[in-house]
Scaffold this active site. Sequence first.
Site, PDB file in Angstrom:
ATOM      1  N   CYS A 174     -15.847   2.001  -4.074  1.00 30.41           N
ATOM      2  CA  CYS A 174     -16.424   2.399  -5.366  1.00 30.41           C
ATOM      3  C   CYS A 174     -17.725   1.673  -5.667  1.00 30.41           C
ATOM      4  O   CYS A 174     -18.588   2.210  -6.365  1.00 30.41           O
ATOM      5  CB  CYS A 174     -15.410   2.170  -6.485  1.00 30.41           C
ATOM      6  SG  CYS A 174     -14.007   3.317  -6.391  1.00 30.41           S
ATOM      7  N   ASP A 223      11.753  -4.122   7.524  1.00 29.60           N
ATOM      8  CA  ASP A 223      12.730  -3.051   7.372  1.00 29.60           C
ATOM      9  C   ASP A 223      13.536  -3.019   8.673  1.00 29.60           C
ATOM     10  O   ASP A 223      13.031  -3.352   9.732  1.00 29.60           O
ATOM     11  CB  ASP A 223      11.930  -1.752   7.187  1.00 29.60           C
ATOM     12  CG  ASP A 223      12.789  -0.634   6.659  1.00 29.60           C
ATOM     13  OD1 ASP A 223      13.992  -0.846   6.469  1.00 29.60           O
ATOM     14  OD2 ASP A 223      12.230   0.450   6.440  1.00 29.60           O
ATOM     15  N   HIS A 236      -9.469   1.496  -1.250  1.00 28.43           N
ATOM     16  CA  HIS A 236      -9.489   1.836  -2.675  1.00 28.43           C
ATOM     17  C   HIS A 236      -8.065   2.023  -3.191  1.00 28.43           C
ATOM     18  O   HIS A 236      -7.707   1.518  -4.268  1.00 28.43           O
ATOM     19  CB  HIS A 236     -10.297   3.112  -2.948  1.00 28.43           C
ATOM     20  CG  HIS A 236     -10.074   3.636  -4.334  1.00 28.43           C
ATOM     21  ND1 HIS A 236     -10.746   3.136  -5.426  1.00 28.43           N
ATOM     22  CD2 HIS A 236      -9.187   4.540  -4.811  1.00 28.43           C
ATOM     23  CE1 HIS A 236     -10.293   3.736  -6.519  1.00 28.43           C
ATOM     24  NE2 HIS A 236      -9.336   4.586  -6.174  1.00 28.43           N
ATOM     25  N   CYS A 272     -14.286   0.521 -10.788  1.00 20.89           N
ATOM     26  CA  CYS A 272     -13.355  -0.044  -9.790  1.00 20.89           C
ATOM     27  C   CYS A 272     -14.138  -1.024  -8.918  1.00 20.89           C
ATOM     28  O   CYS A 272     -15.231  -0.710  -8.447  1.00 20.89           O
ATOM     29  CB  CYS A 272     -12.749   1.067  -8.941  1.00 20.89           C
ATOM     30  SG  CYS A 272     -11.769   0.443  -7.547  1.00 20.89           S
ATOM     31  N   CYS A 296     -13.570  -2.105  -5.932  1.00 20.31           N
ATOM     32  CA  CYS A 296     -13.372  -2.037  -4.472  1.00 20.31           C
ATOM     33  C   CYS A 296     -14.679  -1.656  -3.779  1.00 20.31           C
ATOM     34  O   CYS A 296     -15.565  -1.051  -4.383  1.00 20.31           O
ATOM     35  CB  CYS A 296     -12.254  -1.054  -4.127  1.00 20.31           C
ATOM     36  SG  CYS A 296     -12.797   0.651  -3.960  1.00 20.31           S
ATOM     37  N   ASP A 326       8.164  -0.298  -1.747  1.00 26.92           N
ATOM     38  CA  ASP A 326       7.246  -0.105  -0.623  1.00 26.92           C
ATOM     39  C   ASP A 326       7.030   1.383  -0.488  1.00 26.92           C
ATOM     40  O   ASP A 326       7.906   2.185  -0.816  1.00 26.92           O
ATOM     41  CB  ASP A 326       7.829  -0.649   0.685  1.00 26.92           C
ATOM     42  CG  ASP A 326       8.838   0.313   1.300  1.00 26.92           C
ATOM     43  OD1 ASP A 326       9.999   0.322   0.847  1.00 26.92           O
ATOM     44  OD2 ASP A 326       8.459   1.084   2.199  1.00 26.92           O
TER      45      ASP A 326
END
Lengths: 393, 393
Positions: free
Chosen positions: B309, B93, B335, B304, B306, B266
Amino acid sequence: MAIRFEVLHTDRETGARAGLLHTPHGTVETPAFMPVGTHGTVRALTPEEVHDAGAQIVLANTFHLSLRPGAETIARAGGLHTFMHWERPLLTDSGGYQVFSLPHLRSVSDEGVRFRSPVDGREVALSAERVIEIEAQLGADIIMPLDVCLGYPADPAAALEAHRRTVLWARRSKRAHRRVDQALFGIVQGGFDASLRRQAADEVVALDFPGYAIGGLSVGEAKGLMYDLLAAVGERLPASRPRYLMGVGSPPSMIEAVLRGVDMFDCVLPTRLGRTGTALTGRGAQNLRQAQYADDLEPIEEGCPCPACRHYSRAYLRHLVKAGEMLGPRLVSLHNLVFMGRLERQIRLAIREDRFAAWSREAIARYGSGHAGGNPAHVAEASGTLSGWEARG
Amino acid sequence: MAIRFEVLHTDRETGARAGLLHTPHGTVETPAFMPVGTHGTVRALTPEEVHDAGAQIVLANTFHLSLRPGAETIARAGGLHTFMHWERPLLTDSGGYQVFSLPHLRSVSDEGVRFRSPVDGREVALSAERVIEIEAQLGADIIMPLDVCLGYPADPAAALEAHRRTVLWARRSKRAHRRVDQALFGIVQGGFDASLRRQAADEVVALDFPGYAIGGLSVGEAKGLMYDLLAAVGERLPASRPRYLMGVGSPPSMIEAVLRGVDMFDCVLPTRLGRTGTALTGRGAQNLRQAQYADDLEPIEEGCPCPACRHYSRAYLRHLVKAGEMLGPRLVSLHNLVFMGRLERQIRLAIREDRFAAWSREAIARYGSGHAGGNPAHVAEASGTLSGWEARG
């Protein structure tokens, strides 16, 4: 018996010991350094990272966990091992050290202590029995009784009184102790007088614990005095039981203590230094905040297998720390634990090969005579204030 | 040409696009969500974790990195990819948004902007050309030109002036742009008037950029207005070029924007919410600080994959967040990125299978009509202040 300790080898020249400490959640090779996970987490790191770094056993704090989230919450979750996802050996400190560091300690009597919770201000009472009860709810493999901790210097009368109360509480803790899958250690206090320390050791050993801790050291006294007191206490402890020096873990102090027969250590040093951007290396500490690292494209330590050294330059790690980015403390803390894991392995190997005397001389010279590690409240938060070993690099 | 964009499929009913964006550091499947790594690090996470979460491209900030550690330091390290250990697609950016949010903005003219560095207080001048020069030193695959950002509501005269200057700077940026391995995108500004936005799109498209960003939205305006402006701009952008909606990334807003032909996003939302202990789920957000989770032994989201989790309960994550332990923000941020990665994949699949209309209706209803994501300065720091989608759970 919750634990079983085997001395595998005693170094011929020094008396340093290499052993195995069997616990309900696995075996710990000693000498062992225990990373500190005060609130049930070794700061910034996952249990997988802590284990991969070489740590075999982690310390958590009964005092802090009982105030938040509460022992009942942890018990409902199936105990601290499950709650924090660390199904390996675990030790809980009683919180004596924390209680006696509190600004709002209300009263201390033979019955116990009263203080205001630093979390929510409510009045809390802890007795020897209550601590054992909380530790039973947490479910660690090794648990510590409530003890009285003094700073340095300690008035001889105060040291005697602290010792008397610590032994009284040790006796009551033993009586209150029920869970056969938890090993309750005894703690030797006694201030800075070798004869009181010897007496304390004798009285605590007479109560017959499966392991013995030495508390109240590295709180401001000279390192030479600490080593002398360690040696004095060590002579009175049974060789068949593990010996745990509380709150000490800088590399030189650890090596000096192993020379005096100590088997276990805990210290916030590696993670606290990591959080402030100071990395441990074989040639002293690197304070990555220093300007000299701004364009330094080398890793912290060439050849170190940790993620910080494999993937990142000192310049990038410095940038993270300066920018207040969490990845910085995370990576440097991980490096420091990997460093401690490697140090432990080197110590154990040198003992088993009967070359610990020469190895320790060389290592201490390389690391410098440094800082004793110290209990949480006494370790300088900013690496800039550390002297000797820590200030190098 | 640094990048090549292929539209693989356009959803028959809605016009949503699934595509491939080929860059010098790899291919990005679109629609794509780009996690924000302002200082060259996605907060609390390693690049490996960010990639494993499903992120294909990361955004870093030219403004922040040029002030600290400095573009020269990054150039000497071999560029930002190497410096931050992310050898995958990267976008920088320009910092226009940050500059116009500064409290100490000294002057703005056609020449550029002058301001005091928030890092060290020295006066800094940025021009369109200087930004391109810094971005060449950083070496991202996609770079953004300096633009003028307005808040909401914008005075029509100010919006016109901001638009004029943004187009002037876009032209000068294009002239200053040298590195053939970097793709310079055009940015469409123009405030909140659809006809000015259309005019802005036409003028920027006339300059012929390999991709177009839509800036200055989600800064306080109603969501309906944002969607209308997106549709108005979208009609004027060439279908063959990627479209990037800057600073937006809440699940409902992303889905609404994909319905209007947007390919890239983003937003700091997933990591910022993660840091404050708020988890994204398919049924809205969970603010883990809430008392209801104190003894909740379920994971954030059943099934999930991740680490948060798989290994931890809501009760433990809540404890970490309440105790100020870094592992809490780290696990919840991870997560949230895994959640966003799964959402992107679902979006792409629904488009390719020509069922995006039905899928998006169902998903938006499930997520709630929620928050638009928003630019960094506008996203509520504490999850408690979020409304709609984010406040549920």
